[in-house]
Design an enzyme around this catalytic site. Structure first.
Site, short mmCIF file in Angstrom:
data_model
loop_
_atom_site.label_atom_id
_atom_site.label_comp_id
_atom_site.label_asym_id
_atom_site.label_seq_id
_atom_site.Cartn_x
_atom_site.Cartn_y
_atom_site.Cartn_z
N GLU A 1 0.83 -1.22 0.00
CA GLU A 1 0.00 0.00 0.00
C GLU A 1 0.86 1.26 0.00
OE1 GLU A 1 -2.68 -0.61 3.34
OE2 GLU A 1 -4.06 -1.73 2.05
N ASP B 1 -8.23 -9.47 4.09
CA ASP B 1 -8.03 -8.33 4.99
C ASP B 1 -9.06 -8.25 6.11
OD1 ASP B 1 -7.19 -6.00 6.10
OD2 ASP B 1 -7.60 -4.72 4.39
N GLU C 1 -12.33 -2.56 12.34
CA GLU C 1 -12.40 -1.88 11.05
C GLU C 1 -13.52 -2.42 10.17
OE1 GLU C 1 -8.79 -2.16 8.73
OE2 GLU C 1 -9.67 -1.13 7.00
O1 GCW Z 1 -6.98 -3.19 6.40
C1 GCW Z 1 -6.11 -2.30 5.78
C2 GCW Z 1 -6.49 -0.98 6.35
C3 GCW Z 1 -5.35 0.01 6.35
C4 GCW Z 1 -4.15 -0.66 7.03
C5 GCW Z 1 -3.76 -1.88 6.23
C6 GCW Z 1 -2.63 -2.66 6.87
C7 GCW Z 1 -2.47 0.29 8.43
O2 GCW Z 1 -7.60 -0.47 5.64
O3 GCW Z 1 -5.76 1.15 7.05
O4 GCW Z 1 -3.06 0.21 7.17
O5 GCW Z 1 -4.85 -2.76 6.16
O6 GCW Z 1 -2.91 -3.61 7.58
O7 GCW Z 1 -1.47 -2.34 6.68
#
Ligand code: GCW
Length: 713
Positions: free
Chosen positions: A304, A377, A405
């Site tokens: 990311e 995720d 989240e």
């Molecule tokens: O789930 C996603 C989240 C991001 C997060 C990323 C990760 C810290 O939306 O906000 O960043 O994973 O785990 O690195």
């Protein structure tokens, strides 16, 4: 008598002043029933411990605090061994020798403890012993818990050792005080005040962690600001580490891979460049001078947008090993995250495996690959990540998300002890039957490697720490499961309820039942049957299965995951699709490859299925979906009813707080049901069965909900 009533008045006054804001977490030391208080009074008359040892001093302070709360009596510390004392013993000490405990303690895990009644010279003691001071402190917390949950007696006998060595909270807190995916207010770390001012919360935090066996933490976001490694910030980090130390909570840091460039002014962060390697060695030495028991680094690299070794034409092994080498002389470890995926990949669920498994055996022993529990995720439900059966010579760490989240933030009551347990006990078959995810990662099956369990913290500045009072249970459960992943989530919920609210069965049983059905409930109203990532753009709170953002990465859009068409719905990960099933070991690979043998909870994760597919219930897939979404809504309504019946047992403040959040939860559940069903109906063209509730808005209404400012801080 006078004294007693004076004490009671004080208690009541302090309650009124303090209110019941949940700030005491599960460590509430309120008066016990007369009968229980008498049992404690008879058996614990003194405490004996070496007060020069900081963790023992913390243990004495805690036990005194607990007992004075429970019974109104201050238990004195005594320098001599006296009849009916709690005696705190550290392995290797003279006292351990006198009590004949050394051999037994030597054979134990360093954090393990025993609690045992002993009689010497006609005096009886309750001994709490461990190879280490911190282990004794864990024993003290165990003793306090057993008083609260009616397991205490003069015969209390316990031997307990943790399953994972490192039980670590990862805070996603930014240095500016915001928290990524945090729903309990701003960060508890007041960086601007540190190191000069130490908020009293730091000690309370450490103490709460110790009470459930959490022994490590990273204070800063994995999307890491390089500044954390500057001298200025290291002083702040050091101040925190000093507060945490007596409670056995070790400091780790999330680092930015490009730190040598940003902080050190080097032209590169190439892990094979000698100047870069030296920069890390020097930085690590500097840290250990300031924090001798520093734990190590957590790294999000090439994920990311974060920098990483791939930017310099190197591999994850090059990067992880370079940092591991700098840490090794000090006994530190690298927790290297496996959360990687590229926008052009055909199946995001396959990518971590493809990137990390080919290098199995090449990572240094002080490296652990930290992978999210599922392959995508932290969705409400995923199968376990196949990386846990792929890596067989490498330390691997399961990362779970305590912050919600993807499960309704701090608005929804969802007990995640269930989700953790589901993941940890998943059978991978890597070394044949019995190769559960827990045993693949706790050191049982891959010995000599790092053994760790990581959780993304849900803690913030809110008075109750976690936003939702029931969010505290998720922090609690994470700690308890890191200590012992075989503990049943129901038992953990029960312990938590008894300590946080009351032991009265009229409260405890219905509330426990509510918690136990809460995970299935959120899956039902958000993403049942293996559906995943149909969340709204960015905030991940509500539904947006139609979401389209021009120019966005395809794997950040829900269509990528649900693949709905007029014919059917679901991601084909079988051998005719992305082939992800073959990342699993047999017999799982064949089982998931076959529509008939795939458990229905994972149906649309692995298969693209026609709308009229016949489900086990005899219903079509479409009708089944309609029923399940409705079931989720019904279940939240039943939570509301259950909670309203609990009013007589709870203080007004916490009662109303939870009640208001259940209202939010039911509104969200209806929103989810309607939005998802109405949207998929544009593909299935099938009616919502007539005996089910009708949507309360049309699809256009839901499409307008954007919530651009939906951030809690
Ligand atoms: O789930 C996603 C989240 C991001 C997060 C990323 C990760 C810290 O939306 O906000 O960043 O994973 O785990 O690195």
């Amino acid at each position: 008598m006078m004294r007693k009533s004076f004490f009671l008045v004080l208690m009541v006054l302090s309650l009124i002043v303090r209110g019941e804001d949940g700030s005491r977490l599960w460590l509430r030391y309120d008066p016990l029933s007369a009968e229980k208080a008498a049992e404690v009074d008879q058996n614990i008359l003194h405490i004996h411990a070496d007060m020069t040892k900081p963790s023992l001093a913390a243990g004495v302070e805690e036990l005194q605090k607990a007992i004075s709360g429970f019974t109104g009596r201050v238990v004195p510390h005594s320098t001599r061994l006296q009849h009916r004392s709690v005696v705190m013993v550290v392995g290797g000490s003279r006292l351990a020798g006198r009590l004949g405990l050394n051999a037994e303690l030597q054979a134990m895990h360093r954090d393990g403890f025993i609690i045992r009644p002993m009689v010497r010279n006609r005096q009886s003691y309750l001994v709490i012993a461990s190879p280490t001071q911190v282990g004794v402190l864990y024993g003290v917390f165990h003793l306090i818990r057993s008083i609260k949950i009616d397991e205490f007696s003069s015969e209390l006998t316990v031997k307990s050792e943790p399953k994972f060595d490192v039980r670590i909270l990862n805070h996603w807190d930014n240095l500016n005080g915001t928290v990524e995916r945090g729903y309990a207010g701003r960060s508890i770390w007041l960086w601007n005040e540190l190191p000069g001012i130490l908020s009293p919360r730091y000690k309370k935090y450490a103490r709460a962690n110790a009470s459930v066996g959490i022994n490590a933490m990273t204070p800063n976001n994995v999307n890491a600001d390089p500044l954390i490694l500057s001298r200025e910030y290291l002083y702040k980090v050091q101040a925190l580490a000093n507060v945490f130390r007596p409670y056995g909570v070790r400091m780790y840091l999330s680092i930015n891979f490009a730190s040598p460039m940003v902080l050190g002014g080097l032209p590169t962060a190439d892990p094979l460049a000698p100047a870069v390697r030296q920069w890390w060695i020097d930085k690590v030495n500097e840290i250990y001078q300031m924090i001798p028991d520093f734990g190590g680094f957590l790294v999000k690299a090439n994920s990311e947008g974060q920098p990483g070794p791939l930017d310099f034409g190197r591999t994850h092994v090059d990067g992880a090993n370079m940092i591991a080498e700098a840490l090794k002389p000090h006994g530190g470890i690298v927790m290297w995250r496996a959360f990687v995926y590229e926008p052009d990949g055909i199946d995001r669920a396959k990518e971590a495996y493809l990137e990390f498994v080919p290098y199995d055996g090449q990572y240094h022993p002080n490296v652990t690959i930290q992978a999210k529990s599922g392959p995508v995720d932290f969705q409400p439900r995923e199968p376990f990540s196949p990386i846990f059966n792929g890596l067989r010579k490498t330390g691997v760490t399961v990362e779970v998300q305590i912050t919600q989240e993807y499960t309704g933030w701090s608005d929804h009551l969802v007990y995640l002890g269930l989700q953790n347990a589901e993941m940890l006990k998943s059978e991978t078959y890597a070394f044949g039957p019995g190769s559960t995810v827990a045993r693949m990662t706790d050191g049982s099956l891959i010995p000599g490697r790092v053994s760790a369990f990581a959780g993304v913290a849900n803690i913030g500045q809110d008075a109750n720490w976690t936003g939702h009072h029931f969010g505290q249970a998720n922090w609690y459960a994470f700690g308890r499961q890191g200590w012992d992943h075989t503990l049943c989530p129901e038992k953990i919920a029960d312990e938590w309820i008894r300590q946080t609210f009351t032991s009265d069965p009229a409260f405890r049983e219905p509330v426990r039942e509510m918690m136990m059905s809460s995970l299935e409930t959120v899956i039902d109203y958000m993403m049942p049957l293996g559906l995943h990532h149909i969340f709204a753009w960015d905030h991940h709170y509500g539904p947006e299965p139609w979401c389209y953002v021009p120019g966005a990465r395809p794997d950040w859009l829900p269509r990528y995951y649900h693949q709905a068409t007029k014919e059917g719905i679901g991601f084909n990960r079988t051998r005719t699709g992305s082939g992800a099933v073959d990342q699993y070991e047999q017999p799982l690979a064949d089982k998931f490859n076959n529509l008939e043998t795939t458990p229905e909870i994972f149906l649309l994760w692995f298969h693209h299925v026609p709308w009229d597919h016949k489900m086990n219930s005899g219903k079509t897939l479409w009708d089944e979906m309609a029923h399940i979404y409705q079931r989720g809504v019904d279940s939240v309504r039943s939570f509301q009813k259950t909670w309203d019946r609990m009013e007589p047992f709870v203080d007004a403040e916490r009662f109303r707080h939870v009640q208001s959040r259940l209202r939010t939860q039911i509104r969200s559940a209806v929103w989810w049901r309607d939005a998802v069903m109405l949207y998929f109906q544009t593909y299935s063209r099938m009616p919502i069965p007539l005996h089910l509730e009708r949507p309360i808005n049309d699809l256009e209404y839901y499409k307008q909900i954007k919530l651009p400012y939906l951030h809690h801080n």
